[in-house]
Design a protein around this motif. Structure first.
Motif, mmCIF file in Angstrom:
data_model
loop_
_atom_site.group_PDB
_atom_site.id
_atom_site.type_symbol
_atom_site.label_atom_id
_atom_site.label_comp_id
_atom_site.label_asym_id
_atom_site.label_seq_id
_atom_site.Cartn_x
_atom_site.Cartn_y
_atom_site.Cartn_z
ATOM 1 N N UNK A 217 -30.008 -17.299 -0.473
ATOM 2 C CA UNK A 217 -29.933 -18.548 0.272
ATOM 3 C C UNK A 217 -29.175 -18.244 1.554
ATOM 4 N N UNK A 218 -29.761 -18.597 2.687
ATOM 5 C CA UNK A 218 -29.118 -18.372 3.974
ATOM 6 C C UNK A 218 -28.639 -19.714 4.505
ATOM 7 N N UNK A 219 -27.349 -19.780 4.820
ATOM 8 C CA UNK A 219 -26.767 -20.972 5.435
ATOM 9 C C UNK A 219 -26.345 -20.606 6.848
ATOM 10 N N UNK A 220 -26.876 -21.331 7.815
ATOM 11 C CA UNK A 220 -26.464 -21.119 9.203
ATOM 12 C C UNK A 220 -25.352 -22.116 9.467
ATOM 13 N N UNK A 221 -24.140 -21.596 9.682
ATOM 14 C CA UNK A 221 -22.987 -22.472 9.848
ATOM 15 C C UNK A 221 -22.842 -22.970 11.274
ATOM 16 N N UNK A 222 -23.313 -22.177 12.228
ATOM 17 C CA UNK A 222 -23.315 -22.621 13.622
ATOM 18 C C UNK A 222 -24.061 -21.616 14.475
ATOM 19 N N UNK A 223 -24.393 -22.047 15.682
ATOM 20 C CA UNK A 223 -24.987 -21.158 16.678
ATOM 21 C C UNK A 223 -24.048 -21.139 17.875
ATOM 22 N N UNK A 224 -23.936 -19.977 18.482
ATOM 23 C CA UNK A 224 -23.038 -19.809 19.622
ATOM 24 C C UNK A 224 -23.650 -18.887 20.655
ATOM 25 N N UNK A 225 -23.060 -18.874 21.823
ATOM 26 C CA UNK A 225 -23.369 -17.853 22.812
ATOM 27 C C UNK A 225 -22.474 -16.671 22.462
ATOM 28 N N UNK A 226 -23.038 -15.465 22.278
ATOM 29 C CA UNK A 226 -22.212 -14.324 21.867
ATOM 30 C C UNK A 226 -21.007 -14.087 22.780
ATOM 31 N N UNK A 227 -21.118 -14.342 24.065
ATOM 32 C CA UNK A 227 -19.979 -14.150 24.965
ATOM 33 C C UNK A 227 -18.835 -15.095 24.619
ATOM 34 N N UNK A 228 -19.148 -16.222 23.992
ATOM 35 C CA UNK A 228 -18.127 -17.206 23.629
ATOM 36 C C UNK A 228 -17.465 -16.879 22.305
ATOM 37 N N UNK A 229 -17.985 -15.907 21.555
ATOM 38 C CA UNK A 229 -17.473 -15.610 20.216
ATOM 39 C C UNK A 229 -15.983 -15.296 20.232
ATOM 40 N N UNK A 230 -15.526 -14.532 21.182
ATOM 41 C CA UNK A 230 -14.107 -14.173 21.222
ATOM 42 C C UNK A 230 -13.207 -15.306 21.684
#
Length: 130
Positions: free
Chosen positions: A115-128
């Protein structure tokens, strides 16, 4: 099922999920976050023996019928279609875990349900910066 075998399944699933294009990271559950926070405090107190939980972002259980049930919580790159990435994660994790079970002589049935749960989507540059 030993703890080492369960951790190996966790690591196998986590590596497979993180290898899918569009997966930025795996999202730890609340219990894993609390354990990680506690281990950091423990480290600061001088022991150095604490470490991050194995397979954070992956939960797995083996049912009495021998079927593995895995949940993979993903944080995705918003530039990828969620459905495509989730399908690929499910497929890759299932294949990786089933291959691991075959290679290590697990008893049939050799089945992993994912089961795959997507908890959120982000811009990778914003990850940090989150």
């Amino acid at each position: 099922m030993t703890t080492a075998e369960r951790e190996a399944i966790h690591r196998t699933a986590a590596r497979a999920a993180l290898g899918v294009p569009g997966v930025v990271a795996l999202q730890p559950a609340l219990a894993e976050r609390l354990a990680l926070a506690a281990s950091r405090v423990f480290e600061l107190m001088g022991s150095g023996a604490a470490r991050a939980p194995v397979g954070a972002g992956v939960r797995c259980e083996i049912a009495p019928d021998g079927i593995w049930h895995l949940e993979v919580r993903c944080i995705l790159d918003e530039d990828h279609r969620v459905i495509d990435v989730a399908r690929r994660v499910r497929s890759d994790v299932s294949s990786a875990v089933n291959s691991y079970l075959v290679q290590h002589g697990a008893a049939p049935p050799l089945t992993a349900r994912v089961l795959v749960s997507v908890t959120r989507t982000i811009r990778p540059a914003a990850w940090g910066t989150n």
